[in-house]
Design a protein around this motif. Structure first.
Motif, PDB file in Angstrom:
ATOM      1  N   TYR A 252       0.838  -1.207   0.000  1.00  0.00           N
ATOM      2  CA  TYR A 252       0.000   0.000   0.000  1.00  0.00           C
ATOM      3  C   TYR A 252       0.866   1.248   0.000  1.00  0.00           C
ATOM      4  N   ARG A 253       1.914   1.267   0.820  1.00  0.00           N
ATOM      5  CA  ARG A 253       2.780   2.436   0.894  1.00  0.00           C
ATOM      6  C   ARG A 253       3.483   2.682  -0.445  1.00  0.00           C
ATOM      7  N   LEU A 254       3.961   1.614  -1.062  1.00  0.00           N
ATOM      8  CA  LEU A 254       4.656   1.765  -2.334  1.00  0.00           C
ATOM      9  C   LEU A 254       3.715   2.277  -3.417  1.00  0.00           C
ATOM     10  N   LEU A 255       2.504   1.744  -3.470  1.00  0.00           N
ATOM     11  CA  LEU A 255       1.541   2.177  -4.485  1.00  0.00           C
ATOM     12  C   LEU A 255       1.140   3.632  -4.280  1.00  0.00           C
ATOM     13  N   LEU A 256       0.836   4.006  -3.021  1.00  0.00           N
ATOM     14  CA  LEU A 256       0.447   5.385  -2.741  1.00  0.00           C
ATOM     15  C   LEU A 256       1.596   6.342  -3.043  1.00  0.00           C
ATOM     16  N   GLY A 257       2.806   5.966  -2.656  1.00  0.00           N
ATOM     17  CA  GLY A 257       3.959   6.811  -2.944  1.00  0.00           C
ATOM     18  C   GLY A 257       4.173   6.998  -4.433  1.00  0.00           C
ATOM     19  N   ALA A 258       4.009   5.900  -5.189  1.00  0.00           N
ATOM     20  CA  ALA A 258       4.183   5.988  -6.641  1.00  0.00           C
ATOM     21  C   ALA A 258       3.121   6.882  -7.275  1.00  0.00           C
ATOM     22  N   VAL A 259       1.885   6.778  -6.824  1.00  0.00           N
ATOM     23  CA  VAL A 259       0.806   7.615  -7.356  1.00  0.00           C
ATOM     24  C   VAL A 259       1.087   9.088  -7.068  1.00  0.00           C
TER      25      VAL A 259
END
Length: 265
Positions: A252-259
């Motif tokens: 979740y953290r990686l996806l949110l950071g990438a977005v």
């Protein structure tokens, strides 16, 4: 604020305060992504009261035992497991308290941006994933050592960096010292109590000196909603953490950071 904003911010605070995904990042992002006005200092204080009430209520028995044993230790100079845990929580709070006094203005002025949040979400998310994958011990919070307290306490000071997550960095550090997932999480939750008290106290002090009118019905509803959400979050997180591990939160953290990087770069 309209009622939708009150409900969303209260639930977001309750969910993210104790999960390793950064509550401050989400409270900064919600107004940015929705266009809502800043919720104001009074509402932040109310949300802190709600989440503090939840963790104190959930750990009421442990806190009672710790308080009795800690008080006894002052007279006898002897530490049982509960007194040792109480001292660990107190001493583990000192680094973040000092860091807050020294660096809070710098963080507020220069680091509260979506890009910085994204970097923090990704970097410390990867660190959490590595710690959970690399090393998991069997020790619980009552078996914590003074070296563990020093490591976890200093790590908690990094939570001032937006996107880090106080829960995330303390759980990461505890896992690296050889604590179990449950022990690391429970100590992180106990360690949150003085931190929330200190942060909420500073905000309340500012609130009392600014002289602005207060909408008490909004504050009460916000505190109750955040408290209920936080209590359920703690309960289910501890119930399922052994099976689900930390990897879903890392993803979740990686996806949110990438977005966020995609939107703001």
């Amino acid at each position: 604020m309209d009622w939708l904003q009150v409900v969303v911010l209260s639930v977001v605070q309750g969910l993210t305060e104790f999960l390793p995904i950064s509550s401050s990042a989400h409270l900064i992002l919600v107004p940015v992504l929705t266009g809502w006005p800043d919720q104001g200092l009074a509402f932040d204080v109310a949300l802190h009261v709600g989440t503090l009430s939840a963790v104190v209520l959930y750990f009421r028995r442990e806190l009672s035992d710790m308080t009795v044993s800690w008080t006894r230790s002052l007279a006898t100079r002897r530490l049982d497991a509960d007194a040792r845990l109480a001292w660990a929580v107190i001493l583990g709070t000192i680094p973040v308290g000092l860091a807050g006094l020294l660096a809070q203005d710098l963080v507020e002025a220069h680091l509260r941006s979506p890009v910085v949040l994204a970097v923090g979400m990704i970097a410390f998310g990867l660190l959490l994933g590595w710690a959970d994958w690399r090393q998991r011990g069997t020790r619980d919070e009552h078996e914590i050592t003074w070296r563990d307290v020093l490591v976890i306490g200093c790590a908690q000071a990094l939570a001032l960096f937006p996107g880090t997550s106080r829960a995330g960095i303390t759980i990461t550090a505890a896992l690296l010292t050889g604590m179990s997932r449950e022990g690391a999480s429970r100590f992180s939750f106990l360690l949150s109590i003085p931190v929330i008290v200190l942060a909420g106290g500073l905000e309340a002090r500012k609130l009392l000196t600014n002289g602005h009118p207060v909408d008490w019905s909004t504050l009460i509803i916000g505190a109750v909603l955040s408290g209920i959400t936080a209590y359920l979050c703690i309960h289910y997180f501890l119930a399922f953490i052994r099976r689900i591990g930390m990897q879903p939160f890392v993803i979740y953290r990686l996806l949110l950071g990438a977005v966020l990087l995609w939107i703001y770069l």
